[in-house]
Motif scaffolding. Structure first.
Motif, mmCIF file in Angstrom:
data_model
loop_
_atom_site.group_PDB
_atom_site.id
_atom_site.type_symbol
_atom_site.label_atom_id
_atom_site.label_comp_id
_atom_site.label_asym_id
_atom_site.label_seq_id
_atom_site.Cartn_x
_atom_site.Cartn_y
_atom_site.Cartn_z
ATOM 1 N N GLY A 41 -3.125 -5.641 -10.417
ATOM 2 C CA GLY A 41 -2.793 -4.277 -10.817
ATOM 3 C C GLY A 41 -1.394 -3.832 -10.406
ATOM 4 O O GLY A 41 -1.047 -2.659 -10.526
ATOM 5 N N TYR A 42 -0.589 -4.766 -9.925
ATOM 6 C CA TYR A 42 0.775 -4.402 -9.528
ATOM 7 C C TYR A 42 1.754 -4.856 -10.606
ATOM 8 O O TYR A 42 1.961 -6.050 -10.803
ATOM 9 C CB TYR A 42 1.111 -5.037 -8.174
ATOM 10 C CG TYR A 42 0.263 -4.469 -7.050
ATOM 11 C CD1 TYR A 42 0.433 -3.154 -6.637
ATOM 12 C CD2 TYR A 42 -0.725 -5.237 -6.438
ATOM 13 C CE1 TYR A 42 -0.349 -2.621 -5.631
ATOM 14 C CE2 TYR A 42 -1.516 -4.706 -5.424
ATOM 15 C CZ TYR A 42 -1.326 -3.394 -5.023
ATOM 16 O OH TYR A 42 -2.105 -2.852 -4.027
ATOM 17 N N ASP A 43 2.349 -3.889 -11.280
ATOM 18 C CA ASP A 43 3.275 -4.211 -12.356
ATOM 19 C C ASP A 43 4.680 -4.439 -11.791
ATOM 20 O O ASP A 43 4.895 -4.401 -10.580
ATOM 21 C CB ASP A 43 3.257 -3.103 -13.412
ATOM 22 C CG ASP A 43 3.548 -1.735 -12.810
ATOM 23 O OD1 ASP A 43 4.128 -1.662 -11.704
ATOM 24 O OD2 ASP A 43 3.204 -0.721 -13.452
ATOM 25 N N ALA A 91 4.016 1.408 -0.939
ATOM 26 C CA ALA A 91 4.911 1.428 -2.097
ATOM 27 C C ALA A 91 4.181 1.762 -3.379
ATOM 28 O O ALA A 91 4.707 2.479 -4.228
ATOM 29 C CB ALA A 91 5.598 0.066 -2.244
ATOM 30 N N ALA A 92 2.983 1.226 -3.514
ATOM 31 C CA ALA A 92 2.364 1.276 -4.840
ATOM 32 C C ALA A 92 0.878 1.548 -4.812
ATOM 33 O O ALA A 92 0.222 1.500 -5.845
ATOM 34 C CB ALA A 92 2.629 -0.045 -5.569
ATOM 35 N N GLY A 93 0.312 1.812 -3.652
ATOM 36 C CA GLY A 93 -1.111 2.146 -3.596
ATOM 37 C C GLY A 93 -1.989 0.913 -3.528
ATOM 38 O O GLY A 93 -1.518 -0.213 -3.614
ATOM 39 N N ALA A 94 -3.288 1.180 -3.369
ATOM 40 C CA ALA A 94 -4.241 0.088 -3.139
ATOM 41 C C ALA A 94 -4.864 -0.386 -4.440
ATOM 42 O O ALA A 94 -4.997 0.372 -5.392
ATOM 43 C CB ALA A 94 -5.341 0.560 -2.196
ATOM 44 N N ARG A 118 14.676 -2.977 3.111
ATOM 45 C CA ARG A 118 15.064 -1.952 4.089
ATOM 46 C C ARG A 118 14.481 -2.240 5.461
ATOM 47 O O ARG A 118 15.160 -2.134 6.479
ATOM 48 C CB ARG A 118 14.591 -0.568 3.618
ATOM 49 C CG ARG A 118 15.237 -0.121 2.325
ATOM 50 C CD ARG A 118 15.153 1.390 2.138
ATOM 51 N NE ARG A 118 13.820 1.939 2.249
ATOM 52 C CZ ARG A 118 13.067 2.333 1.209
ATOM 53 N NH1 ARG A 118 13.519 2.177 -0.030
ATOM 54 N NH2 ARG A 118 11.888 2.868 1.400
ATOM 55 N N SER A 154 12.163 -3.440 -2.511
ATOM 56 C CA SER A 154 13.142 -2.517 -1.930
ATOM 57 C C SER A 154 12.746 -2.130 -0.509
ATOM 58 O O SER A 154 13.578 -2.050 0.396
ATOM 59 C CB SER A 154 13.239 -1.302 -2.858
ATOM 60 O OG SER A 154 13.926 -0.263 -2.229
ATOM 61 N N LEU A 201 0.834 -1.203 0.000
ATOM 62 C CA LEU A 201 0.000 0.000 0.000
ATOM 63 C C LEU A 201 0.873 1.260 0.000
ATOM 64 O O LEU A 201 0.644 2.198 -0.774
ATOM 65 C CB LEU A 201 -0.916 0.002 1.228
ATOM 66 C CG LEU A 201 -1.884 1.186 1.349
ATOM 67 C CD1 LEU A 201 -2.912 1.147 0.226
ATOM 68 C CD2 LEU A 201 -2.591 1.161 2.701
ATOM 69 N N LEU A 205 9.130 -4.181 -7.730
ATOM 70 C CA LEU A 205 10.505 -3.750 -7.448
ATOM 71 C C LEU A 205 10.534 -2.804 -6.246
ATOM 72 O O LEU A 205 11.363 -2.939 -5.330
ATOM 73 C CB LEU A 205 11.062 -3.049 -8.691
ATOM 74 C CG LEU A 205 12.543 -2.685 -8.707
ATOM 75 C CD1 LEU A 205 13.392 -3.944 -8.696
ATOM 76 C CD2 LEU A 205 12.867 -1.851 -9.948
ATOM 77 N N GLU A 206 9.628 -1.839 -6.232
ATOM 78 C CA GLU A 206 9.573 -0.879 -5.139
ATOM 79 C C GLU A 206 9.186 -1.573 -3.829
ATOM 80 O O GLU A 206 9.748 -1.271 -2.763
ATOM 81 C CB GLU A 206 8.571 0.235 -5.496
ATOM 82 C CG GLU A 206 8.305 1.245 -4.401
ATOM 83 C CD GLU A 206 9.521 2.058 -3.989
ATOM 84 O OE1 GLU A 206 10.551 2.010 -4.695
ATOM 85 O OE2 GLU A 206 9.443 2.729 -2.936
ATOM 86 N N LEU A 247 7.338 -2.641 -11.731
ATOM 87 C CA LEU A 247 7.923 -1.559 -10.925
ATOM 88 C C LEU A 247 7.331 -1.548 -9.514
ATOM 89 O O LEU A 247 8.040 -1.285 -8.541
ATOM 90 C CB LEU A 247 7.660 -0.204 -11.579
ATOM 91 C CG LEU A 247 8.742 0.320 -12.516
ATOM 92 C CD1 LEU A 247 8.327 1.674 -13.048
ATOM 93 C CD2 LEU A 247 10.081 0.417 -11.807
ATOM 94 N N ALA A 248 6.033 -1.830 -9.431
ATOM 95 C CA ALA A 248 5.395 -1.897 -8.110
ATOM 96 C C ALA A 248 6.059 -3.001 -7.271
ATOM 97 O O ALA A 248 6.310 -2.827 -6.075
ATOM 98 C CB ALA A 248 3.905 -2.163 -8.258
#
Lengths: 404, 88
Positions: free
Chosen positions: B40-42, B18-21, B55, B51, B16, B47-48, B44-45
């Motif tokens: 709906g998570y591609d 990183a990439a929204g709902a 962390r 990451s 949520l 990858l983020e 890049l979503a």
């Protein structure tokens, strides 16, 4: 025979109004949106007054998935694009797959997103930088995100030419329509009221350092001391006149003429290119100076640049030969968003027979301009000329006119 | 070192941020075997999200390991395997 390109949808995100109706209501009443910067502590910066869009919360307008991957400029652009498409009545999904495209202008890219991620890179390390930094700060982000959201797969692009680029994008959309494209979403939205975006502009030496919002941006005034930056702009839906007519669309007006020129090298003493841009745009529209009912000025609020613009206007129209206005005194200069917003204002002026005012300004008489000041002026507007200049020599001019 | 557990709720929270709902769907047990891309998570979503997991949990996920983990269940298993390896 080339197809006439007409505007059927307008989307506006401006410091004095979100949506074309709010913007136009404020603008014709002379209600401005310049204010002391609130989004960050600007007290130590050379620019402390700006045209901020107050209270804009992207989460109220956009799907959650789009927020982490977009700069504010793109969030604003997505809102404007949605407004413009809704206003036009065009449903991209009902059009042929490659018939709808997007061409926008950009000046700075996503300065807020970029600054924030570069800060993370330098303070906390590379593994703290968002994966979306790979595109969110790009010049092309607005065109890309608008295209993805609305499924636009037609001719697309982005144009970078400082403020003049806002008109160049509309002109590129018009070219695409003439080549057989059905519908274009076009214009520009920038958002650089953020430290990086502001210091980039103040480095030119052309911005205003004033703290009094009513005295900060005074084009064509003897007190002119630079421009106030702002955020926002406008996106338009443009389509061939016959297609708009066939579907019974409301038509705001035609993008009738356009030209772009470049200034000679500084120091040559040769005339700047703005007059030639005006003449070429009028010729492109097959109009004479007498056909133009109002000029929306670039309005740099710099004594030299204002003088040059007045000279170009007067060379074509004669001294006090045409009403001139600069409603951007109410928004600040919106970079590539400025000229598309002026085109929107010109189209609404045609619709309502009302020229919006240049606020706060006492016209300097030596410019010999018929500047519309203090309040809106009722006038029949059949054709309007919009001027835009970019830093270091870009000049663009566009003529819009009423469609019978 | 005590082993942490990475749960569906952890993934939902990080995704949520990183990439929204996902529109119109709750991120709960019902979608644990759905393909993230279908949700709906591609890439890049993902990858983020990877990451941020690295962390927060102090682990290193090899390139591509999350791209190959196509469902929430697979992502949770991969992360827990790394946490177990670290605790061992």
């Amino acid at each position: 025979m080339t197809a006439a390109a007409v505007v059927t949808g307008i989307g506006v995100v401006a410091p004095n109004g979100l949506g074309a109706d709010d913007y136009w209501d404020a603008t014709t009443r002379g209600r401005g949106g310049l204010r002391a910067i609130t989004r960050f502590d600007a007290s130590a910066y050379p620019i402390r007054v700006a045209g901020e869009i107050p209270g804009f919360a992207a989460t109220e307008h956009l799907p959650s998935r789009l927020i982490p991957q977009t700069d504010r400029m793109t969030q604003l652009a997505l809102v404007a694009a949605e407004q413009a498409l809704a206003d036009s009545g065009v449903d991209p999904a009902a059009q042929p797959e490659f018939a709808v495209g997007a061409v926008t202008a950009s000046s700075s890219g996503g300065t807020e997103f970029g600054q924030n991620e570069l800060t993370k890179l330098m303070v906390r390390g590379g593994n703290h930088v968002s994966a979306y930094h790979s595109f969110a700060w790009f010049y092309a982000a607005n065109t890309g995100q608008i295209s993805i959201r609305h499924g636009l797969r037609g001719p697309s692009g982005v144009i970078v030419a400082d403020e003049a680029g806002g008109l160049d994008a509309l002109a590129q959309a018009r070219r695409n329509i003439r080549r057989g494209g059905a519908v274009m979403v076009t214009g520009g939205v920038d958002a650089s009221v953020w430290p990086w975006g502001l210091v980039s502009q103040s480095a030119h030496g052309l911005t205003s350092g004033a703290d009094d919002v009513d005295r900060a941006y005074l084009p064509f005034d003897a007190r002119a001391g630079g421009y106030v930056p702002g955020e926002g702009g406008a996106l338009l839906v443009v389509e061939p006149a016959d297609a708009a007519r066939a579907r019974g669309a409301r038509v705001y007006g035609e993008l009738a003429g356009y030209a772009a020129t470049f200034d000679p090298k500084p120091g040559t003493g040769r005339e700047p290119g703005l007059r030639r841009a005006i003449e070429l745009a009028l010729a492109d529209a097959a109009l004479t100076p007498g056909d133009v009912d109002v000029v929306f000025a670039d309005a740099a609020a710099d004594l030299e640049l204002d003088g040059r613009e007045a000279a170009a206007i007067n060379a074509v129209f004669g001294p006090r030969g045409v009403p001139v206005t600069a409603p951007k005194t109410m928004t600040g200069r919106l970079q590539c968003g400025a000229a598309p917003l002026d085109v929107a204002a010109a189209l609404l002026a045609i619709r309502d027979g009302l020229i919006p005012p240049t606020t706060n300004v006492s016209p300097e008489s030596r410019y010999e301009l018929d500047l519309v000041v203090a309040q809106a002026r009722p006038a029949r507007v059949g054709a309007a000329l919009v001027l835009a200049r970019g830093h270091r020599g870009f000049n663009s001019a566009m003529v819009v006119r009423a469609v019978a | 070192m005590e082993q942490q557990e990475f749960t569906l709720a952890d993934l939902a929270r990080i995704l949520l941020d990183a990439a929204g709902a996902v529109e119109g769907a709750a991120f709960d047990e019902g979608i644990v075997d759905a393909e993230l891309e279908q949700l709906g998570y591609d890439s890049l979503a993902i990858l983020e999200t990877g990451s941020r997991i690295e962390r927060e949990y102090g682990i290193t996920l090899d390139d591509g390991v999350l791209v190959d983990a196509r469902t929430p269940r697979a992502v949770i298993e991969v992360v827990n395997a790394h946490l177990a390896a670290r605790a061992a």
